[in-house]
Design a protein around this motif. Structure first.
Motif, short mmCIF file in Angstrom:
data_model
loop_
_atom_site.label_atom_id
_atom_site.label_comp_id
_atom_site.label_asym_id
_atom_site.label_seq_id
_atom_site.Cartn_x
_atom_site.Cartn_y
_atom_site.Cartn_z
N ARG A 51 0.83 -1.37 0.01
CA ARG A 51 -0.12 0.01 0.07
C ARG A 51 0.80 1.26 0.10
N ASN A 55 1.00 4.28 -2.79
CA ASN A 55 0.58 5.79 -2.44
C ASN A 55 1.80 6.46 -2.65
N LYS A 58 1.77 7.05 -6.56
CA LYS A 58 0.70 8.10 -6.88
C LYS A 58 1.13 9.46 -6.73
N ASP A 163 -15.53 11.55 -12.32
CA ASP A 163 -15.19 9.93 -12.24
C ASP A 163 -13.78 9.34 -12.65
N TRP A 167 -10.67 8.00 -10.81
CA TRP A 167 -10.23 6.52 -11.09
C TRP A 167 -8.63 6.29 -11.52
N THR A 170 -6.47 8.16 -7.97
CA THR A 170 -6.45 7.37 -6.82
C THR A 170 -6.60 5.65 -6.91
N GLY A 171 -7.05 5.41 -8.07
CA GLY A 171 -7.43 4.14 -8.19
C GLY A 171 -6.21 3.00 -8.32
N VAL A 172 -6.28 1.88 -8.00
CA VAL A 172 -5.29 0.74 -8.23
C VAL A 172 -5.97 -0.44 -9.05
N THR A 173 -5.19 -1.11 -9.74
CA THR A 173 -5.47 -2.37 -10.47
C THR A 173 -4.49 -3.44 -9.91
N PRO A 181 -0.76 1.26 -9.25
CA PRO A 181 -1.88 2.62 -9.47
C PRO A 181 -2.01 2.70 -10.79
N ASN A 182 -3.25 3.19 -10.96
CA ASN A 182 -4.03 3.65 -12.29
C ASN A 182 -3.38 4.59 -13.11
N LYS A 251 -8.58 15.60 -5.20
CA LYS A 251 -10.03 15.82 -4.77
C LYS A 251 -10.72 17.01 -4.58
#
Length: 332
Positions: A51, A55, A58, A163, A167, A170-173, A181-182, A251
């Motif tokens: 994690r 981060n 990111k 959105d 995504w 902040t999103g992750v795959t 991180p996306n 955000k």
């Protein structure tokens, strides 16, 4: 008659280390990054996990993209202090226009100030010969003023974070056992494009040539103003893209969203080995420099240093790393 072979004097160990570092400039940066991560793990056992890595990446990506803007402009002996304002304008316009406009239209409106400011910077530097620091500082102040006027006109309509930007920011795959991180979907192609442009294209070679000897480049027939215009438009467009990514991460649209990243972006480029005098550097080192600064910020936060002490220590470390790196390269 006999001849005596002269045995060359052995090269001192310190000299050999400097040559090794100079031939492989990324190695000292990677070593420093590893040391910082290990220090972080020692001070806070268990913090370095999947994690934390996600981060860190990111928050390092927006800084690395802005530092890419600085890398390209610094290769010519310039600098771009307007990238923070451009990123903030693009992010704020996107967040306010998406409320009433189609996403594609909102994107185009958000990128228009980036292209305009890039054109003004390029023409000012390339045609009217204004120093890049003064030119980009001036357009930054003008852009900030325009943004404040614009903010008053849309204060009643509110703002919304799209959105797809949330995504992306902040999103992750999950992939190959890791949470990636996306934002890497955007950053990796951009980074590859910058590296390829600097290393394999005529435009990239012109940036190095201008920074190495501008007068000789002009005398060889290169249209300096065209190179500068293309450079600063590219820098501003990258800054605009950074703003859209950053607002998806933070955000919270504001009138100073990306301004705190301006000076760290310069520091990341310098730490990565790009000369402020032009003609030397590359984007790979800049990316590692952005990671170093991101990890360093986390380290200072964990140490719970007061804001003033954190800034002092941060500046001292940046100066020390920069001086040490330049010493290694110049003693080659």
């Amino acid at each position: 008659m006999s001849t005596t072979a002269i045995t060359p004097a052995p090269v001192p160990f310190g000299r050999r280390v400097k040559r090794f570092m100079a031939d492989r400039p990324l190695i000292p940066l990677i070593i420093l990054l590893v040391i910082l991560v290990m220090t972080l793990q020692i001070l806070r056992p268990g913090i370095v996990n999947e994690r934390w890595i996600a981060n860190t990446i990111k928050f390092a990506i927006p800084l690395a993209i802005l530092a890419g803007c600085q890398t390209m402009t610094m290769l010519t002996g310039g600098i771009d202090l307007s990238v923070g304002t451009v990123a903030t304008m693009s992010a704020f316009i996107m967040a306010t226009q998406i409320v009433s406009q189609d996403p594609a239209v909102a994107f185009l409106l958000a990128m228009m100030p980036a292209v305009l400011i890039g054109l003004v910077n390029g023409i000012g530097v390339g045609v009217f010969r204004v120093h890049p620091l003064i030119m980009t500082l001036g357009t930054s102040l003008i852009g900030t003023g325009c943004l404040q006027v614009y903010q008053r006109t849309v204060i009643a309509s509110g703002a919304k974070i799209p959105d797809f930007l949330a995504w992306l920011g902040t999103g992750v795959t999950p992939m190959l056992g890791f949470a990636l991180p996306n934002a890497l979907l955007l950053f990796l192609p951009l980074a590859a494009l910058i590296v390829f442009t600097l290393a394999r294209t005529g435009f990239g070679r012109l940036l190095y040539a201008v920074g190495d000897n501008e007068r000789a480049t002009r005398l060889s027939g290169v249209r300096y103003w065209q190179v500068m215009t293309a450079l600063y438009v590219t820098s501003s467009v990258l800054a605009g893209i950074t703003g859209l990514l950053y607002i998806g991460l933070i955000k919270a649209p504001s009138l100073s969203l990306a301004e705190p990243l301006v000076l760290p972006s310069v520091a990341a480029a310098v730490i990565g080995g790009t000369s402020i005098f032009g003609g030397r550097g590359g984007y790979t080192g800049t990316v590692i420099g952005a990671l170093i600064l991101t990890v360093l910020t986390t380290l200072l936060t964990i140490l719970q240093m007061p804001e003033g002490a954190r800034r002092i220590l941060f500046g001292l470390i940046v100066l020390f790393v920069t001086a040490a790196y330049l010493r290694i390269v110049e003693d080659k």
